[in-house]
Write a protein that holds these residues in place. Sequence first.
Motif, PDB file in Angstrom:
ATOM      1  N   UNK A  17       7.510   4.764  -3.377  1.00 42.42           N
ATOM      2  CA  UNK A  17       6.862   5.998  -1.261  1.00 42.42           C
ATOM      3  C   UNK A  17       7.769   4.432  -0.668  1.00 42.42           C
ATOM      4  N   UNK A  18       7.898   5.080   0.333  1.00 45.66           N
ATOM      5  CA  UNK A  18       8.689   4.790   1.892  1.00 45.66           C
ATOM      6  C   UNK A  18       8.151   4.943   2.297  1.00 45.66           C
ATOM      7  N   UNK A  19       7.137   3.222   2.995  1.00 48.07           N
ATOM      8  CA  UNK A  19       5.714   3.272   3.736  1.00 48.07           C
ATOM      9  C   UNK A  19       6.977   2.625   4.902  1.00 48.07           C
ATOM     10  N   UNK A  20       5.884   2.902   6.442  1.00 47.34           N
ATOM     11  CA  UNK A  20       6.080   1.445   7.507  1.00 47.34           C
ATOM     12  C   UNK A  20       4.573   0.164   7.153  1.00 47.34           C
ATOM     13  N   UNK A  21       4.839   0.196   8.399  1.00 48.87           N
ATOM     14  CA  UNK A  21       3.620  -0.918   8.646  1.00 48.87           C
ATOM     15  C   UNK A  21       2.664  -0.388   9.128  1.00 48.87           C
ATOM     16  N   UNK A  22       2.705   0.908   9.812  1.00 47.84           N
ATOM     17  CA  UNK A  22       1.136   2.004   9.947  1.00 47.84           C
ATOM     18  C   UNK A  22       1.262   2.778   9.300  1.00 47.84           C
ATOM     19  N   UNK A  23       1.535   2.840   8.038  1.00 46.26           N
ATOM     20  CA  UNK A  23       1.545   3.197   7.391  1.00 46.26           C
ATOM     21  C   UNK A  23      -0.293   3.181   6.387  1.00 46.26           C
ATOM     22  N   UNK A  24      -1.061   4.644   6.490  1.00 46.73           N
ATOM     23  CA  UNK A  24      -2.803   3.655   6.308  1.00 46.73           C
ATOM     24  C   UNK A  24      -2.995   4.619   4.509  1.00 46.73           C
ATOM     25  N   UNK A  25      -3.575   4.743   3.806  1.00 46.75           N
ATOM     26  CA  UNK A  25      -4.081   5.434   2.686  1.00 46.75           C
ATOM     27  C   UNK A  25      -4.278   6.190   2.837  1.00 46.75           C
ATOM     28  N   UNK A  26      -4.627   7.176   4.344  1.00 46.90           N
ATOM     29  CA  UNK A  26      -4.434   8.250   4.178  1.00 46.90           C
ATOM     30  C   UNK A  26      -2.863   8.606   4.127  1.00 46.90           C
ATOM     31  N   UNK A  27      -2.576   8.537   4.741  1.00 49.78           N
ATOM     32  CA  UNK A  27      -1.100   8.489   4.691  1.00 49.78           C
ATOM     33  C   UNK A  27      -0.517   8.980   3.199  1.00 49.78           C
ATOM     34  N   UNK A  28      -1.027   7.179   2.508  1.00 43.96           N
ATOM     35  CA  UNK A  28       0.228   7.394   1.173  1.00 43.96           C
ATOM     36  C   UNK A  28      -0.795   7.990   0.476  1.00 43.96           C
ATOM     37  N   UNK A  29      -1.889   9.234  -0.315  1.00 46.35           N
ATOM     38  CA  UNK A  29      -2.566   9.992  -0.539  1.00 46.35           C
ATOM     39  C   UNK A  29      -1.345  11.363  -0.133  1.00 46.35           C
ATOM     40  N   UNK A  30      -1.308  11.338   0.700  1.00 44.70           N
ATOM     41  CA  UNK A  30      -0.674  12.596   1.171  1.00 44.70           C
ATOM     42  C   UNK A  30       0.467  12.770   0.866  1.00 44.70           C
ATOM     43  N   UNK A  36       2.743  15.132  -6.216  1.00 43.43           N
ATOM     44  CA  UNK A  36       1.849  15.844  -7.370  1.00 43.43           C
ATOM     45  C   UNK A  36       0.908  16.330  -6.960  1.00 43.43           C
ATOM     46  N   UNK A  37       1.311  17.567  -7.298  1.00 45.16           N
ATOM     47  CA  UNK A  37       0.267  18.808  -6.424  1.00 45.16           C
ATOM     48  C   UNK A  37      -1.360  19.203  -6.777  1.00 45.16           C
ATOM     49  N   UNK A  38      -1.407  18.495  -7.788  1.00 43.56           N
ATOM     50  CA  UNK A  38      -2.907  18.799  -8.414  1.00 43.56           C
ATOM     51  C   UNK A  38      -3.697  18.177  -8.493  1.00 43.56           C
ATOM     52  N   UNK A  39      -4.019  16.482  -7.697  1.00 42.22           N
ATOM     53  CA  UNK A  39      -4.099  16.295  -7.241  1.00 42.22           C
ATOM     54  C   UNK A  39      -5.102  15.996  -5.545  1.00 42.22           C
ATOM     55  N   UNK A  40      -5.817  15.995  -4.976  1.00 45.13           N
ATOM     56  CA  UNK A  40      -6.358  16.128  -4.232  1.00 45.13           C
ATOM     57  C   UNK A  40      -6.963  14.571  -3.208  1.00 45.13           C
TER      58      UNK A  40
END
Length: 300
Positions: A17-30, A36-40
């Motif tokens: 994944x491409x992320x930045x310093x401000x990316x949160x775990x919530x953003x990573x989940x999205x 992987x659409x079956x995940x939530x």
Amino acid sequence: MKIDIADGRSGKTLLSLEVSKDTTITDIKKMHIKQKPYLYPTRMNYKLSLKDKALSEDAKIADFETFCDGSVLYFKDLGPQIGWSTVFLAEYIGPIFTYLIFYLARGPIYGATDPTTTIQNIACAMYVGHYIKRVLETIFIHRFSKATMPIGNLFKNCSYYWGFSAFISYFVNHPLYTPAGCNTCLYIGLGTYLFGELGNLSCHIAFKNMRPAGTKTRVIPMPNSNPFTLLFNLVSCPNYTYEVISWIGFSIFTCVFYAALFAVVGGGQMLQWALGKHRNYKKEFEKYPKGRKAMIPFIM
């Protein structure tokens, strides 16, 4: 910055994944869910290493000092989830109906023609009343720190509560049921039960008031003006203490083996939960009261 998401068990890379310093775990989940659409969100957690704790939803990449391009987050799929309140309601509504089946259908089940005794009627009110209280607490009082639990817990927990309810009710409502031989035992049992129920309710209300609605705030549990909450001075989880007291009272009142067994088994499980919560409190709060025990005053 590009990071890898690896399987938390095998260590195999699942995606990048491409992320930045401000990316949160919530953003990573999205971002993960897009691939992987079956995940939530509630069935996903991430760790910095296989031995670390799961990262909080609002944690940012910038919070991880050693994180750089090519770093790895370890992902764990927690499996299908179900809401805590849903599980609690299923756990507590089931025993009400299970108990009432044997109480109301004594004719078809036992072939009994005589009415229930006063002791059986009171025992029914005590047992059903406990679970009605628990249902109302789930709806109006409890504030859960986590939204969900694995769906497998639903079947395990319901089997435990519903199964014990059937055994207890079968013997308490049996036509050959014999209550305690002395009125003193009945009064002691009923009084102990009511004391435990009121104490348990008082502690649940106190816990609710310690956590503002919509937050995950944690504070050192302390007593309030309600005298039942004074037990907070001695133990971290007085709600469990009072619950065991309540079931001891019910066991004394009914003199049924399976009621006593339920008190012992349930007490053992609650002690394990209390010890875990007690350890977490001591780790989280440096000034946590040193003389306080987990569930049993002065002992553990």
